[in-house]
Design an enzyme around this catalytic site. Structure first.
Site, short mmCIF file in Angstrom:
data_model
loop_
_atom_site.label_atom_id
_atom_site.label_comp_id
_atom_site.label_asym_id
_atom_site.label_seq_id
_atom_site.Cartn_x
_atom_site.Cartn_y
_atom_site.Cartn_z
CE LYS A 1 16.45 136.85 34.84
NZ LYS A 1 16.79 135.71 34.00
NE ARG B 1 12.28 136.66 29.19
CZ ARG B 1 11.95 137.10 30.40
NH1 ARG B 1 12.84 137.67 31.18
NH2 ARG B 1 10.71 136.95 30.85
C1 PT1 Z 1 15.54 134.12 31.08
C2 PT1 Z 1 14.26 134.26 31.66
C3 PT1 Z 1 13.15 133.70 30.96
N1 PT1 Z 1 14.04 134.89 32.85
C4 PT1 Z 1 14.60 132.97 29.28
N2 PT1 Z 1 13.34 133.07 29.77
C5 PT1 Z 1 12.80 134.96 33.35
N3 PT1 Z 1 14.79 132.33 28.10
C6 PT1 Z 1 11.72 134.41 32.66
C7 PT1 Z 1 16.33 137.12 39.76
O1 PT1 Z 1 17.35 136.51 40.10
O2 PT1 Z 1 16.63 134.60 31.66
N4 PT1 Z 1 15.68 133.48 29.91
N5 PT1 Z 1 11.91 133.80 31.48
C8 PT1 Z 1 12.59 135.64 34.68
N6 PT1 Z 1 13.09 134.83 35.72
C9 PT1 Z 1 13.85 135.38 36.77
C10 PT1 Z 1 14.86 134.63 37.34
C11 PT1 Z 1 13.61 136.67 37.18
C12 PT1 Z 1 15.67 135.18 38.31
C13 PT1 Z 1 14.39 137.23 38.17
C14 PT1 Z 1 15.44 136.50 38.74
O3 PT1 Z 1 16.01 138.24 40.21
#
Ligand code: PT1
Length: 283
Positions: free
Chosen positions: A227, A261
């Site tokens: 992230k 995850r």
């Molecule tokens: C998470 C999650 C998710 N993240 C759960 N489900 C994502 N339960 C998708 C960035 O800042 O943490 N928990 N499902 C992916 N979402 C992101 C959000 C991907 C922020 C990247 C960023 O780079």
């Protein structure tokens, strides 16, 4: 020092997930931007291969997501989400590990559960009308995640008084709503939602104070892999964030996370093995 969480079993469809060690959830991305763009059949085949590779690498469970929830992501139409998801679900039936489906749409939840999903992972924490009803009558696990705003705009101006308290209070409220709807606590996992309507400082505070984000000893799922908060700390691009992701994963384990995850299952397993060996050492 006692671990800051209670050991309890997680009911996850036909699986009872053991509480004796943290679990690795391997990410399986079904969004077209993660493939070369050569059509649905080719991207389904690619996703199925990737899912099998995640299992071979040691994933304890998989998380299938057919709609991006990254900052700035545009919503995916229902029929497109189903078209991406269902062929992959069908191919993975009987793969031996629980399948989580990352969706907030009640129609997708119902279809996924009918196709054998063992967990619903919802970035909206079952706030969409009909979502609670879609899972209530089943025995799947549910991951309730905190998000401020919605993916398209959530990173424009995230703001909190005390982010840790606000995340915990939100999750506590959702647990109360689910329990009132007859969803047993043994089915619930909580997630502070790293990167979802949070600045770098908010994300770091949530990781540092992770044990304070949960309620009643419910298990925590942490999604930190690759992230942008890790890019914020290291100045690395997304494909150079594995070392930072592993450091963050170990921090999450120290903070009591029960499910990680991640994109990089094999590497995370090694990090988990080191953490467990040290945690279980005796003097
Ligand atoms: C998470 C999650 C998710 N993240 C759960 N489900 C994502 N339960 C998708 C960035 O800042 O943490 N928990 N499902 C992916 N979402 C992101 C959000 C991907 C922020 C990247 C960023 O780079």
């Amino acid at each position: 020092m006692a671990l800051p969480f209670l050991f309890m079993k997680l009911r996850c469809g036909k699986f009872d997930l053991s509480p004796d060690r943290p679990l690795i959830m391997g990410i399986v991305n079904l969004t077209p931007d993660s493939f070369s763009g050569d059509g649905l059949a080719a991207s389904s085949a690619h996703a199925i291969d990737h899912a099998r590779a995640q299992i071979a690498a040691g994933a304890d469970m998989l998380d299938l997501g057919a709609e991006s929830s990254r900052p700035g992501a545009i919503p995916t139409p229902l029929d497109e989400e189903l078209n991406r998801l269902l062929p992959v679900m069908e191919a993975l039936a009987g793969c031996g590990v629980p399948i989580s489906v990352d969706t907030y749409k009640p129609e997708v939840m119902r279809a996924a559960l009918a196709a054998g999903a063992a967990m619903i992972n919802d970035i909206y924490a079952l706030r969409m009308p009909g979502a609670i009803e879609a899972v209530a009558e089943t025995d799947c696990a549910v991951c309730l995640m905190h998000m401020q705003g919605e993916p398209l705009t959530m990173q424009q101006a995230p703001a909190y008084g005390d982010v840790v308290v606000e995340v915990r209070d939100f999750l506590a409220g959702r647990v109360a709503v689910l329990e009132a709807a007859g969803i047993a606590r043994e089915r619930i996992v909580l997630d502070p939602g790293f990167g979802f309507g949070k600045t770098l400082e908010h994300n770091l505070a949530l990781l540092r104070y992770l044990p304070e984000t949960t309620v009643g000893g419910l298990p925590i799922l942490a999604g930190l892999s690759r992230k942008s908060m890790l890019g914020g700390v290291t100045s690395r691009s997304v494909d150079e964030r594995l070392p930072a992701s592993l450091a963050a994963a170990v921090m999450a384990l120290e903070g009591g996370a029960r499910i990680l995850r991640v994109h990089d299952v094999a590497a995370t397993r090694d990090a988990l093995a080191v953490w467990s060996a040290v945690r279980n050492a005796v003097k």
